[in-house]
Design a protein around this motif. Structure first.
Motif: not given
Length: 539
Positions: A228-240, A247-260
């Motif tokens: 989570g820390g690594l991914l949050a670091f990567c998502f934090s780089l999104i500025t545009t 928002q990308w953080l929540f949306l991505t994790y939600g979609i992965i959970s539904v597939i699983f």
């Protein structure tokens, strides 16, 4: 390979058994003459005949349960355990990882702009964690009632899909009201996860295997900090772009959970009896390998006397107390980890990466505790040993100044070691799955355990008062009180379980066959641990 001959429960004619009155009279006589125990089995449940009473066994289970225990070779047992790990443990580990990272997403988002973008102020952020556990508190017993009576894997699949959908909806929220709504729904659907895992651990694994299995999936709390820390670091780089980083953080994790969730419904069997992925002979062996647990596998009949047994059993309240004293600090420290580490003088990106180190430490603590339990077979003493660093770390957090770079590092290390008490929470869960017999009793004990777990988690963030930040001395003083209470609970718990085992050993030494029955003929008769004199507790 061993072939088991399993009697048809409808054709079995048990040997003539004494009447309930004769059983009760016999045990009362034993109590008066030997004065060595206070165990009185439920007269309608226990037949002292040396034969299995199939009327007391779940009909589905009876098709696979032999009359007495059989010896399964170590090689065969290893083969079966690996098959179960592949189908069950992998799902539990991955599911708990997703739940932990889904629940922890708010922690990472807290320093990615979510508080400003949704207009959070005062204690609003604290309530976004508390509302989850208030929801769990309300639905916990209904969840346990349902889990005991439905196909567990299918219900777990539904719950994962539901919480994944709700998590993705976080990205659409732009106010406190919207966030409270989705966080409450998240708590309702996630409340099925841990109780289901406790049940699955006792259904599929032998007692000596359960501590390790519970620890493996509980370690995902640490893994989610790393990933989570690594991914949050990567998502934090999104500025545009059309969406903000959080928002990308929540949306991505939600979609992965539904597939699983879809995968879980297809891959994971509900029980050994319903596992179409295994042969009939392997299913019988999987049932037999957990006979020695004497906690049962399945029984959907609700038994009122077992509710009373649960409520009057001291160990029920010890499990609940352990959860309360560990989750109250855990919840607050988890929710505020980003804010606390950030307050030590580290930047947002540094904080995201330093959270990964916390995850590594949590994994080391949990692996170390399960290694000690395997080596010395001392659950309660291991819990006590890992509470000591929590006292030290908390004291340092309250005493050290926060001015120089060296002090920043010292406070960070102190924060890390404070989480050592987490081993008590994990070992408490594994002891509960091993020490509680009777399906109705187990559902009550598990429900109460997670009700106190929810209470602790709900209170935890609230002791971090906004006006007391960023050092939060009131919160850390509250945690010290929890650790003191935890020590007293564990000491009493160990004394109680050791005392109960001693009583049963005295009964066996006095010649009561039922207290030393190596054939374990009553193992699947849905007896509670207290009414089965052959049961021994782990402590």
């Amino acid at each position: 390979m061993t072939t088991l001959e399993v009697p048809d429960p409808d054709l079995v004619q048990p040997a003539a058994a004494p009447t309930p009155g004769e059983i009760r009279k016999s045990f009362q006589s034993d109590r008066k003459s030997k004065k060595s125990h206070d165990i009185e089995p439920h007269a309608d449940e226990l037949e002292k005949t040396g034969h299995t009473n199939y009327n007391n066994i779940d009909k589905e289970l009876a098709q696979y349960a032999g009359a007495t225990s059989i010896v399964i070779s170590e090689a065969e047992n290893t083969r079966l355990r690996r098959m179960i790990d592949k189908r069950v443990l992998v799902v539990m580990i991955t599911t708990y990882f997703l739940q932990a990272i889904d629940k922890g997403t708010l922690t990472f988002a807290s320093i990615m702009g979510i508080r400003d973008h949704t207009g959070l102020s005062g204690q609003d952020y604290n309530w976004l964690t508390t509302c989850i556990y208030i929801a769990i508190l309300i639905v916990e017993y209904p969840q346990n009632y349902i889990i005991a009576r439905v196909p567990v894997a299918k219900y777990l699949s539904f719950s994962i899909g539901a919480w994944g959908t709700v998590l993705a909806c976080h990205a659409a929220c732009n106010s406190f009201k919207g966030l409270v709504t989705v966080r409450t729904l998240l708590g309702i659907f996630e409340s099925a996860c841990q109780p289901a895992f406790v049940v699955l651990s006792s259904v599929w694994y032998r007692r000596e295997e359960q501590a390790a299995r519970v620890t493996y999936w509980y370690m995902m709390n640490g893994a989610q900090q790393i990933v989570g820390g690594l991914l949050a670091f990567c998502f934090s780089l999104i500025t545009t772009g059309p969406l903000r980083s959080w928002q990308w953080l929540f949306l991505t994790y939600g979609i992965i959970s539904v597939i699983f969730a879809v995968f879980v419904g297809w891959w994971m069997p509900d029980s050994p009896m319903r596992a179409k992925c295994f042969s009939e002979e392997d299913k019988r062996l999987m049932v037999e390998r957990v006979r020695s647990n004497q906690t049962g596998i399945q029984n959907r009949e609700f038994k009122k006397y077992q509710v009373y047994d649960a409520l009057t059993d001291p160990q029920t309240w010890c499990y609940a107390g352990i959860q309360l004293c560990t989750t109250l600090p855990t919840s607050g420290l988890g929710s505020f980890s980003g804010i606390i580490i950030n307050s030590f003088g580290f930047s947002v990106l540094q904080t995201q990466l330093l959270s990964m180190v916390l995850g590594v430490y949590i994994i080391i603590v949990l692996m170390g505790s399960v290694w000690l339990v395997k080596k010395y077979n001392q659950n309660c003493l291991t819990m006590l040993a890992f509470v000591v660093p929590s006292f030290v770390g908390t004291a340092l957090l309250m005493a050290l100044p926060n001015e120089t770079r060296a002090q920043h590092a010292g406070l960070l290390i102190s924060y890390y070691i404070t989480l050592s008490f987490w081993s008590a929470q994990t070992l408490g869960l594994s002891m509960m799955s091993r020490n509680v017999g009777g399906q109705t009793k187990k559902s009550v004990v598990v429900a109460l355990n997670f009700i106190f777990w929810a209470v602790g988690n709900a209170i935890g963030p609230q002791v971090f008062l906004a006006y007391n930040g960023p050092r939060y001395f009131i919160a850390f003083a509250t945690h010290m009180g929890c650790y003191v209470l935890l020590v007293f609970i564990i000491l009493f718990f160990r004394w109680h379980l050791k005392h109960q085992n001693k009583k049963r050993d005295e009964i066996a030494a006095a010649g009561v066959h039922e207290a030393r029955d190596e054939r374990m003929v009553h193992a699947f008769e849905d007896l509670t641990d207290r009414e089965n004199p052959n049961f021994r507790y782990v402590y």
